[in-house]
Motif scaffolding. Structure first.
Motif: not given
Lengths: 366, 344
Positions: A8, A11-12, A15-16, A19-20, A23, A34-39, B23, B40-42
């Motif tokens: 996923l 995939l993200l 799409l996005l 920046p992602l 990483q 990045p989701q983990d880092s956000f969490q 995006g 879920e942003n950075h």
């Protein structure tokens, strides 16, 4: 589950955009997204709030009444102190409180302490340590206080979370700042350094780890100066200091008995030795420990307690680790003798700086 | 944990993103609301989104006061929120939007009490921060402070971001000397350093990209004698933009001056501690058992640091309304109710 998750992410990423992607291009370096880092950041905030909550029962608000009247601008050569309340930490079940000496520059004759349950008590000033800028207060309440858990310095790590807390802005609810431990064994081995904001808003307050354990007491410090307010000029600068108390049982019991700890003073005017290693004595202050031990101008200090003194900086560093009353052994080269000479002497407290008035007695009203 | 969420839900989020195209900045609808997908942003993405809605403000400089500030859009048609200052006094206020385009700005409204200003530029369909979301953010929450402190960014260069946490949400009433800040109400104290020239008018956003508040002007706290790093919370900004006055206290019925029957030692001037010199016979203080040499610590919960504090607090008391007075006698603190009487 994990795989699906990563898929996923990919995939993200597609799409996005970049920046992602940047990483995810190095998945081997870290499996964290990045989701983990956000969490992790969200959880860190929660942990910070828990840490703050867990120390609250040991946190007190200190109020002072009266004292040397403050002229606008400066007092005792330092920035004018604020007018607000200050912070302290209970360190014994009987109500001993450690706080910063900065809070008492105005020498208030009356100090009261508000404990976490909102009750106010008259406090007595006991000992103080001018090398660490902390002092001991005592309140008598009959109630038993919970004690903060203290972290020994050898268990601290540079880079770990550090949270500074203080009630100096006036709200009973403490203001928090989050940073990390920047260095250990600073200022003569007495302080840990942090980049969390340290200022009059939290002098005397705790520096906590992420579990709410006490790393140290926030104080103003400047390794270049011993003045009581030195270090306040660095407030909120990213360079802040706290005094660890975990291995300081002897110090704390001394302060409870009313002991006063002064910085060390040798009493020489020195310059680099033009002929090599060591420090060349230019002048010896009359009546100083150096004078009493028979040091003379043109002697060269080459070692202290067996440690070579290479330059002025190192001399200062060695003396900074000492306090008044400590014995040291100097190794000297003198004009008369060819062999190095050893002298033992007891360090004294520094004389009050020239041109400053005698420290004022606590003002007496009737 | 997020990763335990059911697969279809995630897919649908991705679907939304895909439908909308390319995006995050596009996912943001005009209202500035962040869709679910952006949770879920950075930090870098939060910054990029916020920066789109922010502007550089240039005006007149006067002496040592800087002629620049930061600002941000609060409507799609170009309303810009910034700080009040002398830089708005000149003939011309210029605003650079994130794309580096220069716009002439007109000043819609300024509020010297709250130190806020509303400007207007001619743009269409701009990204903006919604002020309608209300106040967000708790103590310890991560926030990103974004501003053009020291005028570091020029033209279309992105503004500067610093990371920190919320130190304390507080009200001026509960804390800070009232003379420090011109307006009443809430404040968000933060730990990233924002008390720098040009930072005022910048934004504080949380990890969800929501507006926590606007970076305020440089002020010194007289409690600590240090500079404060703080934001004016979103709800106060909304009030200002909607042209509502801040909640003002109901006008008090004029109450007659009161007395407690206490004469203080004023030998050392009004800044000396509030020691009682004399207690009048038959006075409220006498009934409450106050004695000469007692030190007044607090009245009605307000700390009495000196004679001046005492005068101020007593002036606010009402006849017949009981308050608690705390005095120090020897090493004891004595709490007593006291009922003020009308001053003869």
């Amino acid at each position: 589950m994990m795989n699906r998750f990563r898929g996923l992410c990919l995939l993200l990423t597609l799409l996005l955009g970049l920046p992602l992607a940047a990483q995810d291009a190095r998945p081997s370096a870290s499996n964290l997204s990045p989701q983990d880092s956000f969490q992790a950041m969200i959880l860190t905030s929660k942990a910070v709030r828990q840490a703050i909550e867990s120390i609250q029962p040991s946190l007190v608000t200190i109020e002072s009444f009266g004292g040397v009247s403050v002229v606008q601008g400066r007092i005792g050569g330092i920035r004018k102190q604020g007018e607000g309340n200050t912070t302290g930490i209970i360190v014994s079940p009987e109500g001993h409180i450690v706080t910063s000496t900065f809070n008492f520059i105005q020498q208030p004759p009356v100090i009261t302490v508000v404990t976490s349950d909102g009750t106010r008590h008259v406090a007595k000033m006991l000992g103080r340590d001018d090398t660490r800028k902390i002092c001991m207060l005592k309140i008598d309440t009959g109630q038993e206080f919970p004690l903060p858990e203290m972290v020994p310095v050898d268990q601290m790590q540079v880079g770990q979370w550090a949270i500074s807390l203080g009630v100096g802005y006036g709200d009973v609810n403490p203001a928090a700042s989050v940073g990390i431990i920047s260095a250990k064994n600073r200022v003569g081995g007495r302080a840990v350094q942090t980049d969390a904001n340290i200022s009059p808003a939290n002098y005397g307050g705790p520096l906590l780890d992420i579990q709410g354990r006490l790393l140290g007491i926030c104080v103003p410090m400047n390794p270049q100066s011993q003045a009581v307010g030195a270090g306040v000029e660095w407030y909120d600068s990213g360079i802040g200091f706290a005094i660890p108390l975990a291995d300081a049982d002897e110090l704390l019991s001394g302060l409870k008995e009313g002991k006063r700890v002064y910085p060390a003073y040798l009493g020489i005017l020195a310059m680099p030795n033009p002929e090599g290693q060591g420090v060349w004595i230019e002048q010896v202050v009359q009546g100083s420990p150096a004078d009493r031990a028979g040091l003379a101008p043109e002697d060269v200090i080459v070692a202290i307690d067996g440690v070579d003194v290479r330059d002025m900086m190192q001399l200062r560093k060695i003396l900074n680790r000492q306090q008044a009353g400590a014995q040291i052994e100097l190794t000297l080269l003198t004009a008369e003798e060819t062999e190095p000479k050893k002298i033992r002497l007891t360090l004294d407290r520094p004389p009050p700086p020239k041109g400053t008035p005698e420290p004022l007695e606590v003002p007496r009203i009737r | 944990m997020m990763r335990c969420n059911p697969y279809p839900k995630r897919l649908s989020r991705v679907g939304i993103a895909a439908l909308l195209g390319i995006g995050l900045t596009v996912v943001l609808d005009g209202s500035g609301n962040l869709g679910q997908a952006q949770i879920e942003n950075h930090v870098s993405q939060i910054f990029a989104e916020a920066n789109q809605r922010m502007v550089k403000v240039y005006g007149a400089s006067a002496g040592r006061v800087e002629g620049y500030a930061t600002g941000f859009l609060v409507s799609a048609d170009g309303l810009v929120m910034t700080t009040q200052g002398v830089f708005l006094d000149g003939n011309r206020v210029r605003i650079l939007t994130a794309d580096g385009v220069e716009h002439a700005a007109s000043v819609i409204r300024r509020d010297r009490e709250r130190q806020l200003a509303l400007l207007k530029i001619e743009v269409e369909d701009a990204n903006y921060f919604s002020l309608a979301e209300g106040d967000v953010g708790d103590k310890g929450d991560w926030v990103v402070a974004i501003s053009n402190a020291f005028k570091v960014a020029d033209k279309d260069e992105p503004l500067s971001a610093t990371l920190g946490v919320i130190s304390l949400r507080t009200t001026i009433e509960a804390r800070l000397n009232r003379r420090d800040v011109a307006y009443k109400g809430d404040l968000v104290l933060i730990d990233p350093i924002t008390s720098n020239p040009g930072a005022a008018g910048g934004v504080i956003v949380n990890l969800q990209g929501q507006l926590v508040g606007m970076i305020g002007k440089i002020i010194n706290s007289s409690d600590t004698n240090t500079r404060l790093n703080y934001a004016v919370p979103t709800s106060s900004l909304e009030q200002f933009v909607a042209n509502e006055k801040p909640d003002s206290q109901p006008v008090l019925a004029v109450s007659p001056p009161v007395e407690l029957g206490i004469r203080l030692f004023t030998h050392g001037g009004r800044s000396s501690p509030a020691y009682i010199d004399r207690v009048s016979r038959g006075s409220p203080a006498r009934q409450a058992g106050m004695k000469p040499d007692d030190l007044i610590i607090s009245i009605g919960g307000t700390k009495i640091g000196n004679v001046k504090d005492y005068e101020q607090v007593v002036a606010g008391l009402k006849v017949g309304e009981e308050v608690i007075i705390v005095v120090k006698r020897g090493i004891e603190l004595i709490r007593q109710p006291i009922i003020p009487v009308e001053k003869k």
